[in-house]
Scaffold this active site. Structure first.
Site, PDB file in Angstrom:
ATOM      1  N   ASP A  52     -15.886   9.537   1.746  1.00  0.00           N
ATOM      2  CA  ASP A  52     -14.629  10.213   2.081  1.00  0.00           C
ATOM      3  C   ASP A  52     -13.942  10.576   0.765  1.00  0.00           C
ATOM      4  O   ASP A  52     -13.291   9.736   0.148  1.00  0.00           O
ATOM      5  CB  ASP A  52     -13.737   9.281   2.928  1.00  0.00           C
ATOM      6  CG  ASP A  52     -12.387   9.918   3.250  1.00  0.00           C
ATOM      7  OD1 ASP A  52     -12.051  10.981   2.673  1.00  0.00           O
ATOM      8  OD2 ASP A  52     -11.649   9.337   4.079  1.00  0.00           O
ATOM      9  N   HIS A 167       3.632   4.553   2.011  1.00  0.00           N
ATOM     10  CA  HIS A 167       3.409   5.501   3.123  1.00  0.00           C
ATOM     11  C   HIS A 167       3.320   4.802   4.476  1.00  0.00           C
ATOM     12  O   HIS A 167       3.331   5.457   5.520  1.00  0.00           O
ATOM     13  CB  HIS A 167       2.114   6.288   2.904  1.00  0.00           C
ATOM     14  CG  HIS A 167       2.128   7.139   1.673  1.00  0.00           C
ATOM     15  ND1 HIS A 167       3.095   8.090   1.436  1.00  0.00           N
ATOM     16  CD2 HIS A 167       1.310   7.173   0.584  1.00  0.00           C
ATOM     17  CE1 HIS A 167       2.870   8.679   0.274  1.00  0.00           C
ATOM     18  NE2 HIS A 167       1.783   8.138  -0.268  1.00  0.00           N
ATOM     19  N   ASP A 204       6.489   7.049  -7.618  1.00  0.00           N
ATOM     20  CA  ASP A 204       5.157   7.546  -7.247  1.00  0.00           C
ATOM     21  C   ASP A 204       5.269   9.061  -6.991  1.00  0.00           C
ATOM     22  O   ASP A 204       6.335   9.542  -6.618  1.00  0.00           O
ATOM     23  CB  ASP A 204       4.699   6.826  -5.978  1.00  0.00           C
ATOM     24  CG  ASP A 204       3.277   7.157  -5.556  1.00  0.00           C
ATOM     25  OD1 ASP A 204       2.391   6.333  -5.817  1.00  0.00           O
ATOM     26  OD2 ASP A 204       3.057   8.236  -4.965  1.00  0.00           O
ATOM     27  N   ASP A 297       0.737   7.865 -10.286  1.00  0.00           N
ATOM     28  CA  ASP A 297       0.120   9.179 -10.078  1.00  0.00           C
ATOM     29  C   ASP A 297       1.103  10.273 -10.506  1.00  0.00           C
ATOM     30  O   ASP A 297       0.776  11.455 -10.525  1.00  0.00           O
ATOM     31  CB  ASP A 297      -0.331   9.364  -8.618  1.00  0.00           C
ATOM     32  CG  ASP A 297       0.639   8.784  -7.608  1.00  0.00           C
ATOM     33  OD1 ASP A 297       1.798   8.503  -7.975  1.00  0.00           O
ATOM     34  OD2 ASP A 297       0.241   8.615  -6.431  1.00  0.00           O
ATOM     35  N   TYR A 337      -4.240   7.185 -10.099  1.00  0.00           N
ATOM     36  CA  TYR A 337      -5.675   7.351  -9.854  1.00  0.00           C
ATOM     37  C   TYR A 337      -6.477   7.778 -11.066  1.00  0.00           C
ATOM     38  O   TYR A 337      -7.694   7.885 -10.991  1.00  0.00           O
ATOM     39  CB  TYR A 337      -5.872   8.315  -8.674  1.00  0.00           C
ATOM     40  CG  TYR A 337      -5.063   7.827  -7.489  1.00  0.00           C
ATOM     41  CD1 TYR A 337      -5.480   6.706  -6.770  1.00  0.00           C
ATOM     42  CD2 TYR A 337      -3.833   8.397  -7.163  1.00  0.00           C
ATOM     43  CE1 TYR A 337      -4.709   6.197  -5.735  1.00  0.00           C
ATOM     44  CE2 TYR A 337      -3.057   7.896  -6.124  1.00  0.00           C
ATOM     45  CZ  TYR A 337      -3.506   6.794  -5.408  1.00  0.00           C
ATOM     46  OH  TYR A 337      -2.738   6.284  -4.400  1.00  0.00           O
TER      47      TYR A 337
HETATM   48  C1  X5A Z   1      -0.114   5.443  -2.484  1.00  0.00           C
HETATM   49  C2  X5A Z   1      -0.590   6.846  -2.705  1.00  0.00           C
HETATM   50  C3  X5A Z   1      -1.621   8.830  -1.785  1.00  0.00           C
HETATM   51  C4  X5A Z   1      -2.330   9.342  -0.578  1.00  0.00           C
HETATM   52  C5  X5A Z   1      -2.868  10.740  -0.838  1.00  0.00           C
HETATM   53  C6  X5A Z   1      -3.630  11.296   0.331  1.00  0.00           C
HETATM   54  N1  X5A Z   1      -1.143   7.479  -1.647  1.00  0.00           N
HETATM   55  N2  X5A Z   1      -4.127  12.594   0.068  1.00  0.00           N
HETATM   56  O1  X5A Z   1      -0.503   7.353  -3.803  1.00  0.00           O
HETATM   57 ZN    ZN Z   2       1.074   8.323  -4.695  1.00  0.00          ZN
END
Ligand code: X5A
Ligand code: ZN
Length: 693
Positions: A52, A167, A204, A297, A337
């Site tokens: 995925d 989220h 974030d 991020d 990331y």
């Molecule tokens: C915690 C966080 C990001 C989700 C991205 C989905 N979630 N495309 O950074």
């Molecule tokens: Zn994020």
């Protein structure tokens, strides 16, 4: 905000009572507060078991490589290590429904196909047999941190957790998040510790719509989020992420959304939003605890965010938050990331929590147009709810809040790979020269000063410098004054050669000492010297407008408007040092000008008639360490010895002794004068801009 504040439970009264005797947290001896770090490699067990591409970036190495870097830098070793624990189901149910908790609990015994099928019911989520224990531990680690800070066991701290949380919603996993770590921690702080005002700063790059939803009608939690939005085309593509969504019912005004409508936002954009949006509202809110949904991020090189803020930017964001809530700040990992960028940004955040000086902020200090548009819009949307914005004529909203057809496609493709080569992420920032220098009379020996303080013995003055003797007042001994000057200049030399990072000097003749220090600073190679003076202090003509010294006076005698230039700014009159006016000046004028100037040295001088509250002198000292990367010389009259002690601690990063509240707004006349001054200066100092017009 008055109505809302009362709705939140007469907190003004109760919080000042709490201030008078706050129990355990207050009993903490000065200087003994540490920084907590919570990390448990068990949280690296959860991983994606199938193909995925969307979820593949949320991988175990995010945690392990970040922790390895903290150890390599020696930062982990300086922290108070606290064990993580698994949260109880009762704790999870502070935010989540029992039904949802049961669903997640059930994943422990599921096979790969069942896990995959369950994940498909949610947006951007995967499950693993260790998801439930890991997600419980992420919540438990966050609660451990909050408990340690609220009992005074530590001053602040960070929890490195997986899976992330912001989220996640009452009944749903979303965006890699299973349980909402930070939202549960805020509820826990309210219910178990009786807190009435909690600030959540979500830096974030995704909108924490889960957290927003939990607190949308709750005035006891101020939720701030900035997020890549691109006019609703970026995930999670929600209408409720826009600037005009400000909360519901009693919670109106307590949700702050800053949409980024373009990628590539830089340090100046991030710091501008903190100075012009978050800080004024946060100071007015006067939180008892700050929770940071610390996703990285939003840092340079991240494939999701596509932003350009460098790691040191996170040091500055942290520095700007630390004066709130007496430094009771808990940073909890969310996204991030790009493994290198993530680790580096975490290091800079933790370093700042530990009290190290922040490295100077790189890059052009001019916010981009798209950022200014967002700033203008969010300030306009919140002006009805917050006194600190109400004096603005920010009534006009620029762009429609919803999807704009002409926005063009989001930046993807080659630039999205997140290459960090050549970004300097591999070379550690200059190790901070830890030392603080002190040049005070021998009579100061009774002060309680931080350890590792360098006591300056002094240098021999040059003939030119001795000539200043002629200007010295005869009310005190010439020898005494000369000895003080010798020490002061020695201290300045050491700062300029990097032997120490900052210093405090006292003098019986502050005004003369300041002039000497300015000359010496320039002759020893300072290119841009920011001189902030408090009280009645004058500067000779030859030092005004020489292009290298930016003079900013607070609370001196009022200059005629014509005497104001971009390099010589006066916030005159005794009103300028009154609490409401000073705090407004600090966020709306002093810090934006200082960050725009990018000084290589800051000189803070307290004049004899300085009427600024000592807490505010401390605040000024801490925050002005940002613009010059910690290089600062403080100059005080001999009579201010007690302040020397407080400021020495401020320089080594000790928390402020009290909160900045209760909030007093600046008198309308002062606020208006400030707005006018900012408008006059914003051509020259770009960080003063709060609108595109
Ligand atoms: C915690 C966080 C990001 C989700 C991205 C989905 N979630 N495309 O950074
Ligand atoms: Zn994020």
């Amino acid at each position: 905000m008055r109505g809302k504040r009362e709705a939140a439970g007469g907190r003004r009264l109760r919080s000042s009572a709490a201030r008078a005797g706050r129990g355990m947290a207050e009993a903490r001896p000065p200087g003994s507060q540490g920084t907590a770090l919570i990390y448990d490699e068990d949280m690296a067990r959860v991983r994606l078991l199938w193909d995925d591409p969307e979820c593949a970036i949320e991988k175990p190495e995010r945690l392990t490589s970040t922790y390895a870097r903290l150890c390599h830098r020696g930062l982990a070793q300086r922290c108070v290590r606290l064990p993580a624990r698994e949260a109880t189901e009762e704790e999870l149910e502070l935010v989540h429904s029992p039904e949802y908790v049961a669903v997640v609990k059930g994943t422990q015994t599921m096979g790969k196909e069942a896990l995959r099928n369950l994940a498909q019911k949610y947006d951007a989520v995967y499950f693993h047999p260790s998801t439930f224990p890991c997600a419980r531990m992420a919540v438990g680690a966050t609660l451990q941190l909050v408990d340690a800070v609220l009992t005074g066991a530590v001053g602040n701290g960070m929890a490195l957790v997986r899976p992330p949380g912001h989220h996640s919603q009452r009944d749903a996993a979303n965006g890699f998040c299973v349980f909402n770590n930070v939202a549960i921690a805020a509820e826990h702080a309210k219910r178990r510790h009786g807190l009435q005002r909690i600030l959540i700063v979500d830096w974030d790059i995704h909108h924490g719509q889960g957290t927003q939803g939990v607190f949308e009608d709750d005035p006891s939690v101020l939720y701030f989020s900035w997020h890549r939005y691109e006019h609703q085309s970026f995930w999670p593509r929600l209408r409720e992420s826009d600037y005009d969504v400000v909360g519901q019912g009693p919670g109106r005004g307590f949700t702050i959304n800053v949409p980024w409508n373009k990628v590539g936002m830089r340090n100046a954009d991030y710091v501008s939003v903190f100075l012009h949006v978050l800080l004024p509202l946060a100071i007015e809110f006067d939180p008892e605890l700050v929770l940071v949904s610390a996703g990285f991020d939003s840092g340079i090189g991240d494939p999701e965010g596509q932003m350009k803020a460098t790691p040191e930017c996170f040091a500055h964001l942290t520095l700007l938050l630390l004066p709130l809530a007496r430094g009771r700040l808990c940073a909890v990992l969310e996204g991030g990331y790009n493994l290198q960028s993530l680790a580096e940004c975490v290091c800079l955040t933790l370093q700042t929590l530990l009290g190290d000086p922040v490295p100077a902020l790189s890059g052009d200090p001019t916010p981009c147009l798209s950022a200014l548009e967002s700033i203008q819009n969010v300030r306009a949307a919140h002006a009805p709810h917050w006194a600190s914005l109400r004096h603005e004529d920010a009534g006009r909203v620029l762009t429609p809040s919803t999807w704009r057809g002409d926005a063009g496609p989001p930046l993807l493709g080659d630039q999205a790979t997140g290459a960090t080569d050549g970004l300097g992420l591999n070379c550690p920032p200059n190790p901070p020269s830890a030392a603080i220098g002190l040049a005070v009379p021998d009579s100061a020996s009774g002060l309680n000063l931080p350890p590792a303080l360098l006591q300056e013995k002094g240098v021999t003055l040059s003939e030119e410098e001795v000539a200043v003797r002629a200007r010295l007042d005869s009310a005190f001994s010439q020898d005494q004054a000369l000895a003080a000057l010798g020490k002061l200049l020695a201290l300045l030399d050491k700062i300029q050669t990097g032997q120490i990072r900052a210093g405090i000097a006292t003098s019986p003749a502050v005004s003369e000492a300041m002039v000497l220090a300015l000359h010496r600073g320039l002759s020893r190679g300072a290119q841009r010297l920011l001189c902030v003076t408090v009280g009645d202090l004058d500067i000779p003509e030859d030092l005004r407008d020489n292009g290298q010294i930016l003079l900013l006076n607070i609370g001196g005698k009022e200059w005629p408007e014509a005497a104001l230039t971009p390099m010589c700014i006066g916030l005159g009159g005794h009103q300028a040092t009154e609490p409401g006016t000073f705090l407004l000046a600090l966020t709306s004028l002093i810090l934006p000008v200082a960050y725009s100037f990018q000084p290589d040295l800051v000189l803070v001088v307290l004049g004899p008639g300085c009427s600024l509250h000592s807490l505010h002198v401390e605040l000024l000292t801490r925050l002005l360490q940002g613009p010059a990367g910690g290089r600062m010389l403080l100059l005080l009259p001999n009579s201010e010895l007690p302040l020397v002690e407080a400021l020495a601690w401020a320089l080594v990063g000790r928390a402020l002794p009290s909160t900045l509240g209760p909030f007093l707004s600046a008198p309308p006349k002062q606020a208006l004068a400030m707005t006018r001054l900012c408008r006059q200066l914003r051509q020259d100092w770009p960080m003063l801009q709060v609108s595109v017009t």
